[in-house]
Design an enzyme around this catalytic site. Sequence first.
Site, PDB file in Angstrom:
ATOM      1  N   CYS A 144       7.840  -0.567   7.258  1.00  0.00           N
ATOM      2  CA  CYS A 144       6.397  -0.714   7.421  1.00  0.00           C
ATOM      3  C   CYS A 144       5.915  -2.101   7.034  1.00  0.00           C
ATOM      4  O   CYS A 144       6.556  -2.808   6.288  1.00  0.00           O
ATOM      5  CB  CYS A 144       5.683   0.317   6.564  1.00  0.00           C
ATOM      6  SG  CYS A 144       6.368   1.954   6.701  1.00  0.00           S
ATOM      7  N   HIS A 186       8.346   0.029   3.263  1.00  0.00           N
ATOM      8  CA  HIS A 186       7.772  -1.211   3.771  1.00  0.00           C
ATOM      9  C   HIS A 186       8.899  -2.190   4.071  1.00  0.00           C
ATOM     10  O   HIS A 186       9.982  -2.095   3.484  1.00  0.00           O
ATOM     11  CB  HIS A 186       6.823  -1.833   2.750  1.00  0.00           C
ATOM     12  CG  HIS A 186       5.488  -1.160   2.670  1.00  0.00           C
ATOM     13  ND1 HIS A 186       4.592  -1.152   3.714  1.00  0.00           N
ATOM     14  CD2 HIS A 186       4.887  -0.473   1.663  1.00  0.00           C
ATOM     15  CE1 HIS A 186       3.498  -0.491   3.351  1.00  0.00           C
ATOM     16  NE2 HIS A 186       3.655  -0.066   2.117  1.00  0.00           N
ATOM     17  N   GLY A 187       8.657  -3.133   4.979  1.00  0.00           N
ATOM     18  CA  GLY A 187       9.709  -4.075   5.363  1.00  0.00           C
ATOM     19  C   GLY A 187       9.210  -5.504   5.428  1.00  0.00           C
ATOM     20  O   GLY A 187       8.012  -5.778   5.354  1.00  0.00           O
ATOM     21  N   ARG A 221       0.810  -1.209   0.000  1.00  0.00           N
ATOM     22  CA  ARG A 221       0.000   0.000   0.000  1.00  0.00           C
ATOM     23  C   ARG A 221       0.850   1.269   0.000  1.00  0.00           C
ATOM     24  O   ARG A 221       1.999   1.260   0.414  1.00  0.00           O
ATOM     25  CB  ARG A 221      -0.923   0.017   1.226  1.00  0.00           C
ATOM     26  CG  ARG A 221      -1.999  -1.055   1.196  1.00  0.00           C
ATOM     27  CD  ARG A 221      -3.011  -0.837   2.291  1.00  0.00           C
ATOM     28  NE  ARG A 221      -2.396  -0.859   3.610  1.00  0.00           N
ATOM     29  CZ  ARG A 221      -3.039  -0.579   4.748  1.00  0.00           C
ATOM     30  NH1 ARG A 221      -4.313  -0.237   4.704  1.00  0.00           N
ATOM     31  NH2 ARG A 221      -2.420  -0.644   5.900  1.00  0.00           N
TER      32      ARG A 221
END
Length: 452
Positions: A324, A274-275, A215
């Site tokens: 994230c 993001h992670g 997202r």
Amino acid sequence: MDEADRRLLRRCRVQLVRELQVASLWDALLNRELFTPDMIEDIQRAGSGSRRDQARQLIIDLETRGSQALPLFISCLEDTGQDTLASLLKTNRQAAKQDVEAIRPLDLKPVVLGPESLKPEKLRVMKQDPSKLSQGKLAPVVLGPEELWPAKLRPEVLRPEVPRPVDTGSGGFTDVCTQDRAKGNADLAYVLNADPCGHCLIINNVNFCHESGLRTRTGSNIDCEKMQRRFHLLQFAVEVKCDLTAKQMVQALTQLARRDHDALDCCVVVILSHGCQASHLQFPGAVYGTDGCPVSIEKIVNTFNGTGCPSLGGKPKLFFIQACGGEQKDHGFEVASTSPEDKTPSSDPETDATPFQEGPRSIDQPDAMSSLPTPSDILVSYSTFPGFVSWRDPKSGSWYIETLDSVFEQWAHCEDLQTLLLRVANAVSVKGTYKQIPGCFNFLRKKLFFKT
């Protein structure tokens, strides 16, 4: 990839690294879409480029390629005639599944602790109507020699008196004299006298391609602006790069590492993205490029090692990771509230992905460690504890970056970095309904005081 498959890969890694013939695998891996061409190139360049280094990196990266990665990899092994390794993985995978199915819960009977008058029958009544039970007299159970029974305990036995630190402000303690002495001593603290102090690269990934399934990271631009302003005030030359693919991230980091840092004293990298989880030896986790391909934190940090960046040798290299995602949420446990305003966040925060969960250690330590230099003068600060989500507010940015900026503003002029990060961890830990606590991997040899 589920945890059982991760454990299997790590158990078999020594044999895989020793026997895997990678040259014949590349086309099969591409055909089954396990890896992209760019990712294959990165694996081929791993370490010294030897077959063993490529095999090791392939096994490490395989853990990031989704729930079907292992069965697809086994098929690739079969397609390329590596039947012994395929059979090894397939047999062990089936055995692990059978072991899980064989486990059945034991028929446990409850053990009642309490007065004799409180029989199991009455426990059932208590569950239905607590008002019908009279209060029993419970006697304490003392474990230990008679001389340490409660009547004879003294506070000084359990808590010897030690000098207490002085609270120098909200949420932190320090010894001002000690800090001042360290700040002026090159043996105790890094010297940050250059102007600028060093380079600061901020990678801010907000918008991800549709195919990645990730997202848009609403609120990340607020984090980016805060970090850009903060490190500019801390005398760094700040450069911001937005929405980079995994390959572009590696290129940007490599370009920074190859610069001449001889006249500078420090280097900072901030990553907002993001992670996901990733196998590792020193630094857990990975961050995503906008194309949905991960770059491991270990690879990011090792870009700045003595080989890749000799002009930063002996100088502090700082990495701040706001990653994230989101599955594992920490509800915390009850304590006396110290700040009522932290009970409810100002708006609905978003989860920041499934960060960095460390699995069981591999037995391939000597073989794997040989290609990695010993980390020194490195600090990696994570927004959350391994295995738990990191929270981001669409209106005010992430809890971690917002707090990091605030703490640096108030205390960077007089406290070292480790103390500042303790303040950040303390402040973030009391926020919100769900809980989060930042942490760090610290390989610094001295205290670090920012130039303000």
